[in-house]
Design an enzyme around this catalytic site. Structure first.
Site, PDB file in Angstrom:
ATOM      1  N   CYS A  13       0.884  -1.210   0.114  1.00  0.00           N
ATOM      2  CA  CYS A  13       0.023  -0.008  -0.052  1.00  0.00           C
ATOM      3  C   CYS A  13       0.843   1.161   0.031  1.00  0.00           C
ATOM      4  CB  CYS A  13      -1.075   0.048   1.092  1.00  0.00           C
ATOM      5  SG  CYS A  13      -1.988   1.369   1.179  1.00  0.00           S
ATOM      6  N   SER A  66      -4.268   8.447   5.426  1.00  0.00           N
ATOM      7  CA  SER A  66      -2.802   8.845   5.533  1.00  0.00           C
ATOM      8  C   SER A  66      -2.731  10.365   5.480  1.00  0.00           C
ATOM      9  CB  SER A  66      -2.427   8.483   4.428  1.00  0.00           C
ATOM     10  OG  SER A  66      -2.965   8.736   3.218  1.00  0.00           O
TER      11      SER A  66
HETATM   12  N1  LIG Z   1      -7.558   7.661   1.311  1.00  0.00           N
HETATM   13  C1  LIG Z   1      -6.864   6.737   1.969  1.00  0.00           C
HETATM   14  C2  LIG Z   1      -6.697   5.395   1.067  1.00  0.00           C
HETATM   15  C3  LIG Z   1      -6.123   4.122   1.701  1.00  0.00           C
HETATM   16  C4  LIG Z   1      -6.330   3.079   0.577  1.00  0.00           C
HETATM   17  O1  LIG Z   1      -7.050   3.140  -0.355  1.00  0.00           O
HETATM   18  N2  LIG Z   1      -5.770   1.986   1.190  1.00  0.00           N
HETATM   19  C5  LIG Z   1      -6.067   0.759   0.441  1.00  0.00           C
HETATM   20  C6  LIG Z   1      -4.599  -0.214   0.478  1.00  0.00           C
HETATM   21  S1  LIG Z   1      -3.485   0.936  -0.489  1.00  0.00           S
HETATM   22  C7  LIG Z   1      -6.953  -0.309   1.125  1.00  0.00           C
HETATM   23  O2  LIG Z   1      -6.815  -0.397   2.454  1.00  0.00           O
HETATM   24  N3  LIG Z   1      -7.998  -0.916   0.604  1.00  0.00           N
HETATM   25  C8  LIG Z   1      -8.834  -1.441   0.843  1.00  0.00           C
HETATM   26  C9  LIG Z   1     -10.268  -1.410   0.512  1.00  0.00           C
HETATM   27  O3  LIG Z   1     -10.488  -0.268  -0.285  1.00  0.00           O
HETATM   28  O4  LIG Z   1     -11.130  -1.919   0.891  1.00  0.00           O
HETATM   29  C10 LIG Z   1      -5.806   7.003   2.622  1.00  0.00           C
HETATM   30  O5  LIG Z   1      -5.006   8.148   2.256  1.00  0.00           O
HETATM   31  O6  LIG Z   1      -5.294   6.470   3.721  1.00  0.00           O
END
Ligand SMILES: N[C@@H](CCC(=O)N[C@@H](CS)C(=O)NCC(=O)O)C(=O)O
Length: 140
Positions: A13, A66
């Site tokens: 990630c 994040s």
């Molecule tokens: N806007 C979020 C995006 C985080 C994100 O998309 N993480 C992904 C992995 S890279 C995730 O956990 N995806 C699981 C899902 O969407 O169910 C951030 O900046 O923390």
């Protein structure tokens, strides 16, 4: 001694990496706990409002998103990563958001179901990278 920061992670990630880089640049010790996003444990579902990584556990508090996590790290740890000038700082925050969008576009590229969608996403990414290159041309 207070408990160390715990970064709830997934190895691939990039949003997790944003947080890990901020912590590492500032020399802040932290631990990682990796989550299998394909088989989410109940404890993770309970503390992650959006079901996503990263999370940062600070004592009994869980931070998510994040951008919010790096902001907390910036506010509470030495060695500022943001410039002091509010105008330049605001510019940097804007580019951080731009970077978040670009990461989402890249994820969309990986997930494109067919060639037309893949091509459209590819063009979006190339346009954004060209814009970024033009900005970086002035130097960091
Ligand atoms: N806007 C979020 C995006 C985080 C994100 O998309 N993480 C992904 C992995 S890279 C995730 O956990 N995806 C699981 C899902 O969407 O169910 C951030 O900046 O923390």
């Amino acid at each position: 001694m207070s408990s160390p920061l715990l970064l709830v992670s997934h190895p691939l990630c990039p949003y997790v990496q944003r947080c890990a880089i901020a912590l590492s640049e500032k020399g802040v010790p932290f631990e990682r706990q990796t989550v299998d996003l394909a088989a989410r444990p109940a404890w993770f579902a309970a503390i992650s409002p959006l079901g996503k990584v990263p999370l940062l556990r600070v004592g009994d508090t869980t931070l998510f998103e994040s951008a919010a996590i790096v902001e907390y790290i910036e506010d509470t740890q030495p060695r500022p990563l943001h410039p002091a000038d509010p105008l330049v700082r605001a510019e940097h925050r804007g580019w951080m958001e731009f970077g978040s969008g670009l990461l989402a576009d890249i994820a969309g590229l990986y997930g494109a179901a067919e060639e037309t969608a893949f091509g459209a996403r590819r063009r979006t990414i190339l346009d954004k990278l060209a814009r970024l290159e033009a900005r970086l041309g002035k130097g960091p």
